[in-house]
Design a protein around this motif. Sequence first.
Motif, PDB file in Angstrom:
ATOM      1  N   GLU A 228      54.357  30.912  41.114  1.00 22.20           N
ATOM      2  CA  GLU A 228      54.745  31.289  40.088  1.00 22.20           C
ATOM      3  C   GLU A 228      54.510  31.005  38.742  1.00 22.20           C
ATOM      4  OE1 GLU A 228      58.083  33.785  38.787  1.00 22.20           O
ATOM      5  OE2 GLU A 228      57.665  33.877  40.961  1.00 22.20           O
ATOM      6  N   PHE A 229      54.050  30.089  38.621  1.00 19.43           N
ATOM      7  CA  PHE A 229      53.974  29.404  37.357  1.00 19.43           C
ATOM      8  C   PHE A 229      52.886  29.865  36.453  1.00 19.43           C
ATOM      9  CE2 PHE A 229      52.255  25.938  34.402  1.00 19.43           C
ATOM     10  CZ  PHE A 229      52.713  26.434  34.087  1.00 19.43           C
ATOM     11  N   ALA A 230      52.299  29.729  37.759  1.00 16.28           N
ATOM     12  CA  ALA A 230      50.518  29.802  36.609  1.00 16.28           C
ATOM     13  C   ALA A 230      50.483  31.703  36.667  1.00 16.28           C
ATOM     14  CB  ALA A 230      49.644  29.621  38.370  1.00 16.28           C
ATOM     15  N   THR A 231      50.939  32.240  37.573  1.00 14.91           N
ATOM     16  CA  THR A 231      51.353  33.871  37.390  1.00 14.91           C
ATOM     17  C   THR A 231      51.498  34.678  36.586  1.00 14.91           C
ATOM     18  OG1 THR A 231      50.690  34.115  39.649  1.00 14.91           O
ATOM     19  CG2 THR A 231      51.562  35.923  38.468  1.00 14.91           C
TER      20      THR A 231
ATOM     21  N   GLN B 184      45.922  32.288  33.312  1.00 16.97           N
ATOM     22  CA  GLN B 184      44.821  32.087  32.510  1.00 16.97           C
ATOM     23  C   GLN B 184      43.384  31.277  33.219  1.00 16.97           C
ATOM     24  OE1 GLN B 184      45.398  28.532  30.300  1.00 16.97           O
ATOM     25  NE2 GLN B 184      47.918  28.639  31.069  1.00 16.97           N
ATOM     26  N   ARG B 185      42.224  30.970  32.835  1.00 18.36           N
ATOM     27  CA  ARG B 185      41.093  30.188  33.957  1.00 18.36           C
ATOM     28  C   ARG B 185      41.091  29.117  33.761  1.00 18.36           C
ATOM     29  NH1 ARG B 185      38.346  28.666  36.841  1.00 18.36           N
ATOM     30  NH2 ARG B 185      35.721  29.646  36.755  1.00 18.36           N
ATOM     31  N   TYR B 186      42.413  28.862  35.142  1.00 18.72           N
ATOM     32  CA  TYR B 186      42.121  27.591  35.290  1.00 18.72           C
ATOM     33  C   TYR B 186      41.075  26.226  36.318  1.00 18.72           C
ATOM     34  CZ  TYR B 186      47.512  27.898  34.990  1.00 18.72           C
ATOM     35  OH  TYR B 186      48.660  28.831  34.259  1.00 18.72           O
ATOM     36  N   GLY B 187      41.252  25.791  36.493  1.00 16.27           N
ATOM     37  CA  GLY B 187      40.167  24.868  37.205  1.00 16.27           C
ATOM     38  C   GLY B 187      39.993  25.671  38.787  1.00 16.27           C
ATOM     39  N   GLY B 188      41.272  25.736  39.252  1.00 18.93           N
ATOM     40  CA  GLY B 188      41.496  25.949  40.945  1.00 18.93           C
ATOM     41  C   GLY B 188      42.601  26.072  40.652  1.00 18.93           C
TER      42      GLY B 188
ATOM     43  N   GLY C  46      49.348  37.896  31.068  1.00 15.57           N
ATOM     44  CA  GLY C  46      47.319  36.471  31.137  1.00 15.57           C
ATOM     45  C   GLY C  46      46.925  37.619  32.311  1.00 15.57           C
ATOM     46  N   ASP C  47      45.777  36.389  32.122  1.00 15.29           N
ATOM     47  CA  ASP C  47      44.713  37.068  33.261  1.00 15.29           C
ATOM     48  C   ASP C  47      44.216  36.083  33.670  1.00 15.29           C
ATOM     49  OD1 ASP C  47      41.612  37.775  34.008  1.00 15.29           O
ATOM     50  OD2 ASP C  47      41.409  38.930  32.342  1.00 15.29           O
ATOM     51  N   PHE C  48      43.809  35.679  34.760  1.00 15.27           N
ATOM     52  CA  PHE C  48      42.887  34.706  35.559  1.00 15.27           C
ATOM     53  C   PHE C  48      41.699  34.415  35.700  1.00 15.27           C
ATOM     54  CE2 PHE C  48      46.655  34.093  38.314  1.00 15.27           C
ATOM     55  CZ  PHE C  48      47.235  33.130  38.204  1.00 15.27           C
TER      56      PHE C  48
ATOM     57  N   MET D 229      47.550  38.265  42.394  1.00 13.23           N
ATOM     58  CA  MET D 229      47.082  37.642  41.215  1.00 13.23           C
ATOM     59  C   MET D 229      45.590  37.924  41.724  1.00 13.23           C
ATOM     60  SD  MET D 229      48.736  34.055  43.321  1.00 13.23           S
ATOM     61  CE  MET D 229      47.970  32.908  42.250  1.00 13.23           C
ATOM     62  N   GLU D 230      45.242  38.375  42.505  1.00 15.48           N
ATOM     63  CA  GLU D 230      43.992  39.192  42.793  1.00 15.48           C
ATOM     64  C   GLU D 230      44.088  40.466  41.643  1.00 15.48           C
ATOM     65  OE1 GLU D 230      41.780  38.815  46.455  1.00 15.48           O
ATOM     66  OE2 GLU D 230      43.330  41.082  46.608  1.00 15.48           O
TER      67      GLU D 230
END
Length: 211
Positions: free
Chosen positions: A113-116, A120-124, A144-146, A174-175
């Motif tokens: 939930e937090f990441a979505t 942004q571009r996380y390491g993983g 944002g955009d992963f 997420m995809e």
Amino acid sequence: MYTHQKKYITAGKPIEETNKAILFIHGRGASAESILTLSEHLDVADFSLFAPQATNNSWYPYSFMAPEVQNQPALDSAIEILQELLDSILAQGVKSENIYLLGFSQGACLTAEFATRNAQRYGGLIIFTGGLIGQEINTSRYTGDFAGTPVLITTGDPDPHVPVSRVNETIKIMEEKGAKIISKIYPRRPHTILPEEIEFAKSILSTNHSN
């Protein structure tokens, strides 16, 4: 209902030596200390480790699929804890692509939930048995955009807490936001983390490093 105290523990090397961080997000009834024991099974010797601690050992009181109002204000407070921790790491000069988030169960739901909400571009991202939060998923708050962030998301089928249908919804969203998903659904797997899942996590942690 409750809000969370700002409390976390650290391990590994200092951030100024590593320029890489991994956040470990514990599950319901667990602790920062307990989730950090996973680091013994991962190749994180060159990472700085952070593990926030939920008040009352729970990030929110009810199921992650309960009506969201039932989980407030604890849920918003949990999101805020992660945001402040992430911001503090970024403020020390670490790039987002060198920051990884790992969660199990309730911690995996919070991680997703937090990441979505902050794509942004996380390491993983390593989401051990979890999915996006809410009785219905509110896609309007995901921004944002992963940008190709690798994401491991796993669950059992059936799992007592996380329906496969919600995992599949999470993967789709997420995809659509640019994540590169590795998903594994294990028939009749208990609510745990299997050795194979650890190996998948290792593969994510061993790639995409930059300084």
